[in-house]
Design a protein around this motif. Structure first.
Motif, PDB file in Angstrom:
ATOM      1  N   ASP A 109      26.249  19.864  76.591  1.00  0.00           N
ATOM      2  CA  ASP A 109      27.565  20.674  76.780  1.00  0.00           C
ATOM      3  C   ASP A 109      27.906  21.119  75.546  1.00  0.00           C
ATOM      4  O   ASP A 109      27.854  20.479  74.612  1.00  0.00           O
ATOM      5  CB  ASP A 109      28.489  19.462  77.121  1.00  0.00           C
ATOM      6  CG  ASP A 109      28.298  19.019  78.679  1.00  0.00           C
ATOM      7  OD1 ASP A 109      27.635  19.712  79.344  1.00  0.00           O
ATOM      8  OD2 ASP A 109      28.848  17.934  78.857  1.00  0.00           O
ATOM      9  N   THR A 112      33.884  25.340  77.628  1.00  0.00           N
ATOM     10  CA  THR A 112      32.860  24.045  77.601  1.00  0.00           C
ATOM     11  C   THR A 112      31.856  24.268  78.659  1.00  0.00           C
ATOM     12  O   THR A 112      32.429  24.339  79.956  1.00  0.00           O
ATOM     13  CB  THR A 112      33.531  22.751  77.453  1.00  0.00           C
ATOM     14  OG1 THR A 112      34.452  22.588  76.467  1.00  0.00           O
ATOM     15  CG2 THR A 112      32.420  21.638  77.542  1.00  0.00           C
ATOM     16  N   SER A 138      28.027  23.734  80.561  1.00  0.00           N
ATOM     17  CA  SER A 138      26.375  23.128  80.300  1.00  0.00           C
ATOM     18  C   SER A 138      25.268  24.118  80.058  1.00  0.00           C
ATOM     19  O   SER A 138      25.221  24.766  80.818  1.00  0.00           O
ATOM     20  CB  SER A 138      26.217  22.116  81.379  1.00  0.00           C
ATOM     21  OG  SER A 138      27.188  21.144  81.423  1.00  0.00           O
TER      22      SER A 138
END
Length: 225
Positions: free
Chosen positions: A173, A184, A186
């Motif tokens: 992340d 944010t 992944s």
């Protein structure tokens, strides 16, 4: 002529005032001119000091007021539409493992920025409870427009019960920011990263019975937060 009478002189005579003859002069008396009047003083020294202090305080108050209102104006202003979101212009690539301490799996990431402006990498995290993420150097790191920055990340096993035996589809992340937004998202780094991370987990935790079962994630990148 004998018959003519001479003009009388003295009192009662007819002689007029004696005029200066040719070549004679009378002294010129110069009187000093009066001193010029001083212009009236508009402000005293104390009044000037008070006026200057008031203007300085007024300028300081206006500066503080403008600084206090700037975040609100920036928050209410629409984001620039010609700048993409940082997750759309930033890509993370796994370069390979980096020799480090035996208890830490260190890896090198290449961060690419294809956007028109710089992107800041604010944070790096992962989802396994038994692993701690260590970033070498400092954060945030700025990736210039059209540039690439190398980022070294270390994963240290702190609890084998919270680390999987094999990481089949691990992700990181990352928190990104540019002039348009902060996100944010992944990043799945591919099969090579999964293989090297699994080998590091086996080296750190083999021989203990406290292991988390292998987990597999078939879903794509986690939604942006």
């Amino acid at each position: 002529m004998a018959g003519e009478r001479a003009p009388r002189s003295g009192p009662g005579g007819f002689l007029g005032p004696v005029e200066p003859g040719e070549g004679t002069w009378a002294p010129l008396v110069l009187r000093p001119a009066p001193p010029p009047e001083r212009p009236p003083r508009l402000l005293s020294r104390r009044q000037k000091y008070l006026l200057a202090s008031f203007l300085l305080l007024l300028a300081l108050a206006l500066t503080i007021l403008r600084a206090a209102n700037y975040p609100e104006q920036a928050a209410n202003s629409p984001p620039p539409q010609d700048v993409p979101f940082p997750s759309q212009s930033t890509r993370f690539a796994y370069v390979g493992p980096v020799p480090d301490r035996p208890e830490t799996f260190a890896l090198e990431l290449a961060v690419h920025n294809t956007g028109p402006g710089p992107v800041d990498v604010l944070g790096v995290r992962q989802g396994y409870r038994g692993l701690t993420v260590l970033v070498a150097g400092w954060l945030p790191r700025t990736v210039p427009s059209g540039g690439t920055v190398s980022l070294r990340v270390g994963l240290q096993v702190t609890d084998c019960s919270g680390a999987p035996a094999d990481a089949t589809l691990p992700f990181l992340d990352v928190t990104l920011r540019n002039t348009r937004a902060m996100e944010t998202v992944s990043q799945i780094l591919g099969a090579d990263y999964a293989r090297d991370l699994s080998a590091a987990l086996h080296a750190a935790c083999d021989g203990t019975d406290k292991r988390t079962p292998t987990t597999s994630t078939d879903a794509p990148d986690k939604p942006v937060r």
